[in-house]
Design a protein around this motif. Sequence first.
Motif, PDB file in Angstrom:
ATOM      1  N   ALA A 172      44.766 131.278  52.699  1.00  9.75           N
ATOM      2  CA  ALA A 172      46.196 131.544  52.490  1.00  9.75           C
ATOM      3  C   ALA A 172      46.890 130.390  51.794  1.00  9.75           C
ATOM      4  CB  ALA A 172      46.867 131.850  53.828  1.00  9.75           C
ATOM      5  N   TRP A 173      46.680 129.144  52.254  1.00  8.48           N
ATOM      6  CA  TRP A 173      47.384 128.030  51.621  1.00  8.48           C
ATOM      7  C   TRP A 173      46.863 127.776  50.206  1.00  8.48           C
ATOM      8  CZ3 TRP A 173      44.663 123.818  50.005  1.00  8.48           C
ATOM      9  CH2 TRP A 173      43.490 123.456  50.676  1.00  8.48           C
ATOM     10  N   MET A 174      45.583 128.034  49.991  1.00  9.46           N
ATOM     11  CA  MET A 174      45.043 127.873  48.638  1.00  9.46           C
ATOM     12  C   MET A 174      45.660 128.889  47.681  1.00  9.46           C
ATOM     13  SD  MET A 174      41.014 127.366  49.659  1.00  9.46           S
ATOM     14  CE  MET A 174      40.568 126.329  51.057  1.00  9.46           C
ATOM     15  N   TRP A 175      45.765 130.122  48.138  1.00  6.52           N
ATOM     16  CA  TRP A 175      46.341 131.185  47.320  1.00  6.52           C
ATOM     17  C   TRP A 175      47.810 130.895  47.039  1.00  6.52           C
ATOM     18  CZ3 TRP A 175      45.188 137.000  48.718  1.00  6.52           C
ATOM     19  CH2 TRP A 175      45.471 137.811  47.602  1.00  6.52           C
ATOM     20  N   ARG A 176      48.540 130.495  48.071  1.00  4.14           N
ATOM     21  CA  ARG A 176      49.960 130.201  47.897  1.00  4.14           C
ATOM     22  C   ARG A 176      50.179 129.109  46.856  1.00  4.14           C
ATOM     23  NH1 ARG A 176      53.017 128.112  50.783  1.00  4.14           N
ATOM     24  NH2 ARG A 176      54.876 129.393  50.545  1.00  4.14           N
ATOM     25  N   ARG A 177      49.428 128.028  46.959  1.00  9.53           N
ATOM     26  CA  ARG A 177      49.615 126.913  46.029  1.00  9.53           C
ATOM     27  C   ARG A 177      49.131 127.259  44.623  1.00  9.53           C
ATOM     28  NH1 ARG A 177      50.049 125.346  50.874  1.00  9.53           N
ATOM     29  NH2 ARG A 177      50.958 123.358  51.532  1.00  9.53           N
ATOM     30  N   LEU A 178      48.097 128.085  44.534  1.00  4.41           N
ATOM     31  CA  LEU A 178      47.665 128.552  43.219  1.00  4.41           C
ATOM     32  C   LEU A 178      48.758 129.385  42.556  1.00  4.41           C
ATOM     33  CD1 LEU A 178      45.564 128.876  41.017  1.00  4.41           C
ATOM     34  CD2 LEU A 178      44.478 130.684  42.389  1.00  4.41           C
ATOM     35  N   LEU A 179      49.455 130.201  43.335  1.00  6.54           N
ATOM     36  CA  LEU A 179      50.565 130.981  42.776  1.00  6.54           C
ATOM     37  C   LEU A 179      51.698 130.071  42.313  1.00  6.54           C
ATOM     38  CD1 LEU A 179      50.717 134.044  45.207  1.00  6.54           C
ATOM     39  CD2 LEU A 179      49.870 133.982  42.845  1.00  6.54           C
ATOM     40  N   VAL A 180      51.919 128.950  43.006  1.00  2.00           N
ATOM     41  CA  VAL A 180      52.931 127.984  42.551  1.00  2.00           C
ATOM     42  C   VAL A 180      52.524 127.408  41.209  1.00  2.00           C
ATOM     43  CG1 VAL A 180      54.006 125.752  43.029  1.00  2.00           C
ATOM     44  CG2 VAL A 180      53.719 127.421  44.882  1.00  2.00           C
ATOM     45  N   ALA A 181      51.248 127.024  41.056  1.00  2.00           N
ATOM     46  CA  ALA A 181      50.774 126.487  39.780  1.00  2.00           C
ATOM     47  C   ALA A 181      50.953 127.507  38.661  1.00  2.00           C
ATOM     48  CB  ALA A 181      49.308 126.076  39.895  1.00  2.00           C
ATOM     49  N   LEU A 182      50.635 128.760  38.947  1.00  2.00           N
ATOM     50  CA  LEU A 182      50.780 129.799  37.931  1.00  2.00           C
ATOM     51  C   LEU A 182      52.246 130.088  37.647  1.00  2.00           C
ATOM     52  CD1 LEU A 182      47.901 132.188  39.060  1.00  2.00           C
ATOM     53  CD2 LEU A 182      47.935 130.656  37.072  1.00  2.00           C
ATOM     54  N   GLY A 183      53.070 130.084  38.686  1.00  2.00           N
ATOM     55  CA  GLY A 183      54.504 130.294  38.467  1.00  2.00           C
ATOM     56  C   GLY A 183      55.093 129.202  37.591  1.00  2.00           C
ATOM     57  N   LEU A 184      54.675 127.974  37.820  1.00  2.00           N
ATOM     58  CA  LEU A 184      55.116 126.852  36.984  1.00  2.00           C
ATOM     59  C   LEU A 184      54.748 127.093  35.523  1.00  2.00           C
ATOM     60  CD1 LEU A 184      55.952 123.755  36.638  1.00  2.00           C
ATOM     61  CD2 LEU A 184      53.521 123.273  37.016  1.00  2.00           C
ATOM     62  N   ALA A 185      53.490 127.470  35.279  1.00  2.00           N
ATOM     63  CA  ALA A 185      53.031 127.687  33.906  1.00  2.00           C
ATOM     64  C   ALA A 185      53.719 128.880  33.255  1.00  2.00           C
ATOM     65  CB  ALA A 185      51.515 127.883  33.899  1.00  2.00           C
ATOM     66  N   HIS A 186      53.830 129.978  33.980  1.00  2.00           N
ATOM     67  CA  HIS A 186      54.401 131.189  33.396  1.00  2.00           C
ATOM     68  C   HIS A 186      55.869 131.002  33.036  1.00  2.00           C
ATOM     69  CE1 HIS A 186      51.073 133.602  35.682  1.00  2.00           C
ATOM     70  NE2 HIS A 186      50.610 132.945  34.643  1.00  2.00           N
ATOM     71  N   ARG A 187      56.616 130.278  33.861  1.00  2.00           N
ATOM     72  CA  ARG A 187      58.020 130.011  33.526  1.00  2.00           C
ATOM     73  C   ARG A 187      58.133 129.166  32.248  1.00  2.00           C
ATOM     74  NH1 ARG A 187      61.496 130.582  38.161  1.00  2.00           N
ATOM     75  NH2 ARG A 187      61.037 132.702  38.890  1.00  2.00           N
ATOM     76  N   ALA A 188      57.077 128.385  31.964  1.00  2.00           N
ATOM     77  CA  ALA A 188      57.060 127.575  30.746  1.00  2.00           C
ATOM     78  C   ALA A 188      56.500 128.351  29.555  1.00  2.00           C
ATOM     79  CB  ALA A 188      56.228 126.313  30.965  1.00  2.00           C
ATOM     80  N   GLY A 189      56.086 129.597  29.781  1.00  2.00           N
ATOM     81  CA  GLY A 189      55.564 130.420  28.694  1.00  2.00           C
ATOM     82  C   GLY A 189      54.088 130.249  28.432  1.00  2.00           C
ATOM     83  N   VAL A 190      53.329 129.789  29.428  1.00  2.00           N
ATOM     84  CA  VAL A 190      51.901 129.533  29.255  1.00  2.00           C
ATOM     85  C   VAL A 190      51.094 130.421  30.202  1.00  2.00           C
ATOM     86  CG1 VAL A 190      50.053 127.818  29.382  1.00  2.00           C
ATOM     87  CG2 VAL A 190      52.331 127.134  28.595  1.00  2.00           C
ATOM     88  N   VAL A 191      50.090 131.092  29.660  1.00  2.00           N
ATOM     89  CA  VAL A 191      49.114 131.840  30.451  1.00  2.00           C
ATOM     90  C   VAL A 191      47.840 131.009  30.494  1.00  2.00           C
ATOM     91  CG1 VAL A 191      47.704 133.941  30.583  1.00  2.00           C
ATOM     92  CG2 VAL A 191      50.091 134.072  29.821  1.00  2.00           C
ATOM     93  N   HIS A 192      47.316 130.761  31.680  1.00  2.00           N
ATOM     94  CA  HIS A 192      46.133 129.904  31.821  1.00  2.00           C
ATOM     95  C   HIS A 192      44.899 130.541  31.197  1.00  2.00           C
ATOM     96  CE1 HIS A 192      42.656 128.020  33.847  1.00  2.00           C
ATOM     97  NE2 HIS A 192      43.414 126.945  33.903  1.00  2.00           N
TER      98      HIS A 192
END
Length: 315
Positions: A172-192
């Motif tokens: 759960a905590w790994m998934w949550r923090r991974l979503l934060v990393a992706l949310g950070l990137a997506h708001r900046a216009g970047v898809v990993h």
Amino acid sequence: MTTTAEAIELIMHRGSTLFDGDDPAGTYRRLARLTHPDTAGPQGAAAFARLSDLWRNRGTIRSAAGVYSTATLAFEGDLANLYAVPDGHLKLVRDPACNDLMAREAAALRRIAERGDPRYLPYVPRLVDSFRHKDGTVTRRGNVLATTAGGLHSLAEVARRRPDGLDPRDAAWMWRRLLVALGLAHRAGVVHGAVLPEHVLIEPHDHGVVLVDWCYSASEPGERIPAIVPHRRDHYPAEVLARETPGPYTDLAMAARLMADLMRDLAPPALRRFADGCRLSSPRQRPDDAWKLLGELDDLLHRLYGPRKFRPFAL
């Protein structure tokens, strides 16, 4: 490597990675014997001279911004070797044909640093330097990357150490923090574009997560994911394999696949359905907002396990 021709080819194309093995001095001696002008004749002279120059200057790479050592090979990634340097790691592409992918990583990390919420920047590497390094006729691109977390382990390692599945409360905590990393990137216009087990690093004791290897990213309108990691082909959503335009839904689907694989049969049915809903075949039917998905995941975890609390985790 048994012939002079093979030795010449290796010397002229490997450049600064020539002595990366366990026995650099032995490599030098073998190549020197095969290309020395006294035995190889004129065809070996240029290669022997280049070999001597590489040996004299081994272990040092200079850019406009710094001097870096390749003395300590820390990791061998999909595309590049990573060397331990004071600021973090020097990532030097092995095949010059992949220089464009290293440039993508640099562009993605710059954009995230410029546009991202500073609170969440530790979830991605910090770009310290990016440059072209010329070895004779070969030019390779290098990136110097730093992270704020130490003692990192990939989720590929976690999967190997938990072959029967990871407790969903740990996932759960790994998934949550991974979503934060992706949310950070997506708001900046970047898809990993490559949310794979090797690219998600965790710090077990403090529950840190860092999403690495942005070489496969897309950060311009209409840009496609440029390449895939062949042995992880089954992890990619259909739009990537079909060379269609990716979006946040691409990363969220890959993240859900990753977490479902980690939990295996230990995932409760509701959590398994949640992951499946992120991986529907049609991108239009999948979640496409990491922050909203994080809120929905939190609601589900609360229903399953009650109020969130810190759960120690060790490998």
